[in-house]
Design an enzyme around this catalytic site. Sequence first.
Site: not given
Length: 478
Positions: A173, A180, A191, A193, A279, A291
């Site tokens: 990931g 997802y 959060h 990244e 975000h 992603s």
Amino acid sequence: MSNISEDGRQKIPRIITFRPSYEEFKDFSGFVDYMESRGAHLAGLAKIIPPPEWVPRKSGYEIDQINMTIPAPICQIVSGKQGEYQQINVTRRSMTLRQFKELAESERHQTPKHFDYDDLERKYWKNVTYISPLYAADVKGSLSDPDLEVWNIDRLDTILDYVNKDYGIEIDGVNTAYLYFGMWKSSFAWHTEDMDLYSINYLHFGEPKTWYAIPPAYGRRLEKLVDRIFPESYHNCGAHLRHKMTLVSPQVLKQNKIPFNRITQECNEIMITFPYGYHAGFNHGFNGAESTNFASKRWIEYGKRASICRCRKDMVKISMETFVKRFQPERYENWLRGVDYGSHPEEPNKICPAPPPTLNKYTSPKRKSSNDSETPPESAGNNKLTPSNNVSCPTNCLQKRGCSVAMRDEQSEVPPSITFAAAAKHMDFNSTAVVKLKRVWQDLPSPTTGNNLLTNGIIKNTKRMRFQTKTILLDEDE
């Protein structure tokens, strides 16, 4: 580009939507640089509408033709009130993508009738604590064609690849793709990244996603707000937003003068998040997205000073050594000695040394295929690393910052989930309740000491809790 308006007030950066031609689109890193030259990173989030020539999956998205099993869908249980919520993820039994789609479109979980996106957003925040949705997050794999050469999310070819090239480490990931699959009301909490990296999210099919984004320059305001709203979480972990459990509504952000943007991602659109861009968001209905993370030279200073959660072993930690050595060689020796003075890119007025590496030496066999008979049991699935020669980080840096070796067991959008079998290990309801009740008991105003009549009548739970007179009993799934 000036951030000051004509009346002297600071302008809030807005999300920019890009519509590149196929020629402009071909060079991934070059186009990211172009977006930043336009100031897209100042908002923390950007949208890209790909050119029509770009078709990541030529065979389409007929669900019955996508032979996929979701190994660990999570049930998202939200508690709280008045725009301030905490989200817990409980792992459910595996299911096929077809079964997930049928559940998402069932009467219980289907998208409510609404006039427009604003109306649906109001319904989301009004009902966020009711009817817990499922989210098929962190499904390893890609929906893009293997021969896709342009913007293939599973291999973006950025400097983040040095984690694999130099250390022989794949981080699920992070430098590989995750899928997802969402349904109405499934969410990703506030959060940044892991290691404050960039991220890319492509919505392959289905219903839209609503995104909220806070400009990186205002990220500290959000951290201070949630520290104040959830003091116990902050007391337990200075980087508790890394747990990806906190939902704060736009109304609460407005009340606390934290600027933010919102945008809706439609099918066949790409969202890019930038370093230290907080975000959050939610899905409008059944959909599928892909992603991963990536990096650029501009990220390195963010990565060196990224907050680190030290209370959970499954958090991603990437050694910054290869990046500093390659791209900041003049600072490398000072960085190793803990005297690489500078500032966080979003706090230019706060000078402190960047934390030195917490791992000077480690060993790690390169991850092998699950079909490789030579793969030892301890290296299958996760790339375990053996650290040595630890160097402590300076404590005068923000939020006990530091760097460690690359490791990933969980996903990017949602926090580590709780399996039925292992829930008691991750969430000890008994000990938590005892600590809280003792605190309440000690704080009670009373002229005399009195007697504590509380018995140890709280049973550890791994599923739904039903409150009765003496105990909390464990129910089976409905």
